[in-house]
Design an enzyme around this catalytic site. Sequence first.
Site, PDB file in Angstrom:
ATOM      1  N   VAL A 378       0.826  -1.203   0.000  1.00 47.18           N
ATOM      2  CA  VAL A 378       0.000   0.000   0.000  1.00 47.18           C
ATOM      3  C   VAL A 378       0.865   1.260   0.000  1.00 47.18           C
ATOM      4  CG1 VAL A 378      -1.671   1.328   1.349  1.00 47.18           C
ATOM      5  CG2 VAL A 378      -1.967  -1.151   1.093  1.00 47.18           C
ATOM      6  N   ASP A 379       1.909   1.281   0.827  1.00 46.50           N
ATOM      7  CA  ASP A 379       2.748   2.469   0.976  1.00 46.50           C
ATOM      8  C   ASP A 379       3.405   2.846  -0.347  1.00 46.50           C
ATOM      9  OD1 ASP A 379       3.627   4.534   2.540  1.00 46.50           O
ATOM     10  OD2 ASP A 379       5.060   3.374   3.702  1.00 46.50           O
ATOM     11  N   ASP A 380       4.063   1.896  -0.978  1.00 51.00           N
ATOM     12  CA  ASP A 380       4.683   2.158  -2.285  1.00 51.00           C
ATOM     13  C   ASP A 380       3.652   2.625  -3.297  1.00 51.00           C
ATOM     14  OD1 ASP A 380       7.685   1.379  -2.920  1.00 51.00           O
ATOM     15  OD2 ASP A 380       7.015   0.061  -1.327  1.00 51.00           O
ATOM     16  N   ARG A 454      -0.406   7.934   4.563  1.00 51.40           N
ATOM     17  CA  ARG A 454       0.043   8.010   3.169  1.00 51.40           C
ATOM     18  C   ARG A 454      -1.138   7.888   2.211  1.00 51.40           C
ATOM     19  NH1 ARG A 454       4.990   9.134   3.501  1.00 51.40           N
ATOM     20  NH2 ARG A 454       5.811   7.091   4.059  1.00 51.40           N
TER      21      ARG A 454
END
Length: 636
Positions: A378-380, A454
Site C-alpha cells: 500500500v505504501d509504495d 500516506r
Amino acid sequence: MRTQDRVKVNQVAEAIAASQQYLLSIQNPAGYWWAELESNVTITAETVLLHKIWGTDQTRPLHKVEAYLRQEQRQHGGWELFYGDGGELSTSVEAYMALRLLDVPATDPAMIRAKAFILKRGGISKTRIFTKLHLALIGCYNWRGIPSLPPWIMLLPKAFPVNIYEMSSWARSSTVPLLIVCDRKPVFITDPTINLDELYAEGVDRVRWELPQSGDWTDLFLTLDQGFKWAESLNLVPFREEGIKAAEKWILERQEATGDWGGIIPAMLNSMLALRCLDYERSDPIVERGLQAIDNFAIETENSYRVQPCVSPVWDTAWVMRALVESGFAPDHPTVVKAGEWLLQKQILDYGDWAVKNSQGKPGAWAFEFDNRFYPDVDDSAVVVMALHLAKLPNEKIKQAAIARAVNWIASMQCKPGGWAAFDLDNDQDWLNSIPYGDLKAMIDPNTADVTARVVEMLGACDLSIDSDNLERSLTYLLREQETEGCWFGRWGVNYIYGTSGVLSALALIDPQRHKVSIERGAAWLVGCQNPDGGWGETCRSYDDPSLKGKGNSTASQTAWALIGLLAAGEATGKFALEAIEQGIGYLVTTQKSDGTWFEADFTGTGFPCHFYLKYHLYQQYFPLIALGRYQAVLR
C-alpha cells in the site's frame, strides 16, 4: 523583503539546485533511481553461511566479507544493530560465526575482543531464535533448543483461524521454507568445519537446550512445543510428507523468473536452505536462479563485499520524482517523464498473496523492488500514485488508468479498524508474536498510522476519492492513534518524527479546519523536540523506550520530515512555526555538502521495531529536497 531574507532565499535556491543536480547525475539510464539499503551485518553473515552450505563460496568473492566485517566491528568488540547502539549480542554472534567460516582463527585479536563482548552479554544461549537456528545448521547449536514447526501447518485451510496467511507477508515467505528445514533438522559439514563452544558463557557442557520461559500464559506454547518434539521423536507427526510437499510447491510457485522470493533476503536464503534440505542439485535451474538473485543484492567494492536485505528502486524513484517536481522541475521534464514511464512498467497486474484475504480487490499495485509480483504494498503504491500525478506523461490516458486501478486496489485493502497495513488485509492476530518462534515480534502486519496517512495524503494531494464512509473511518483511526503528547507512532520510519510528519501531511489536505486541534498539537510536539542546532533527530531506541520520543542526533532525513510536517500544519491552520522552520531550513542549508548531498550515519528506516533497522542511502537526499522545495513555495 529585507536584504537578509533575500540572502536566505538565494541560499535555499542554491541548495535546491545543487541537490537537483546530484539526483540528475545518479539517475539510471532506464529511468529509475536506486541506492543502497543498508542493514546490520547479519544479512551478509547469513549469506556466507548459505554459500558454505551449498559449496558455492569459492565462486563468490567472500574473502572480501572479512574486510567488511572487520570494518563494521566497533571498539567494544561487538557489532551493531543500528549505528551507535553500543553493540548487540545476536548480531555479534552471527558476525563472529561468519568470520570463523571465512577461516579467521579464534586467536585473532578481533575475535578475542568479540568473544569478550559476546560472553559479557550472556553468550549464544541468550541470542534470538533465528541466530540459534543458523548455528544449528552447522552443529554449533542443538536443534532441541529450536522451536518445532510442524509441516502440517501448510495444510490448514485458509478459513481456519490459524494458517500461514495470518502471518505477515515477510514472516510467511520466510517461514514456509523453514517448515522444511525445521522438519529435516540438518547439520551441514562446511569447509572449514567450526564449533563455537567458546561462545557459551555457562560452558558448552552446561547448556540447557530449551526455549526460554516467560512466566506467563505464553508458556503454554512451550508445552505445545514439547508435544511437537515428542511426536517428531516417535515419527508420529501427522501429514508430515503432505505438508513438506505443500511447502515445496508453495516455494516453487512463488519464485520470480529472476530467482527472487518475496523481494527480501531472509525469504531467499530460507528458500535456498529448504531446497538444499530437499536434495536439489546445485545445477538445478531453480537453484541457479535463486543464487543469482542473492548475488544481485550484493554490493562489491575493491575491498569489500556485503549483502543488502532488500532493494528499493520503486520507492526511491517515486520519491525522487516528487522531490524534483516539488522543487521546481517541470512536470514534463525529460527526467521526470522517463522515471514516470519506468514506474508505469512496474505496475503489478498479477494476483498475489494479498488476494487470499481480499476477495474483492483487483491487481494494480506497486512493490518496493524490481521484481516482487506476490507482495505489492500500500505504501509504495500510494507514493507512486502521487509521483505519477505530478508528472505529465506522453500518454496521460494510460497514466490515469494506472492510477485508477491502483486507487481501487488500495481502497480494497482497508482494514477493519479503519486504517491500512503495508501488505495484507486484517493481518492482526497479535498472539502470534507470543509464540517462541516469533521472538522478533514481527509475525503480523496490522494497520498503522504512517501507512494510513500516506493513503489519506494521496487522496487529498491527487484529488482522488474513495467511499466517504471509508474515508471517515480512516480519519477517525488517525485521530484515535494520536499520542497524548500530540505525536504519532512511525512503523516504517524512525519513529515519532516520521509518523507525525506523515499524519500532519495527510490531515492538512482533508478537511483541515475540522482537524485543526490535532494538527496544532502535532506541530507543537515537533517544535518542542527540535535540537539546538536547528535540526531534528530521533534514536531507534525510542521504539524500546517511549521517553526517547523525538530525541536524538540531528539528521538530514528526520529534519526534513519535521519540516514537511510543520509546513503542512502551517498551510492548513495559517499558523506557521516560523522560527522553528527557519532554523530547520538553516540546518539543511548549512549541512549540505559541496556536491549537493547530505550525509547521515544514523539509521532512520525501520524493518522490525526494536529488532531490525535500515539506512536508506537516498533518504538523506530526496527528503531534504522536498522540504526545501515546499519551503521555497511558501516563500513565494
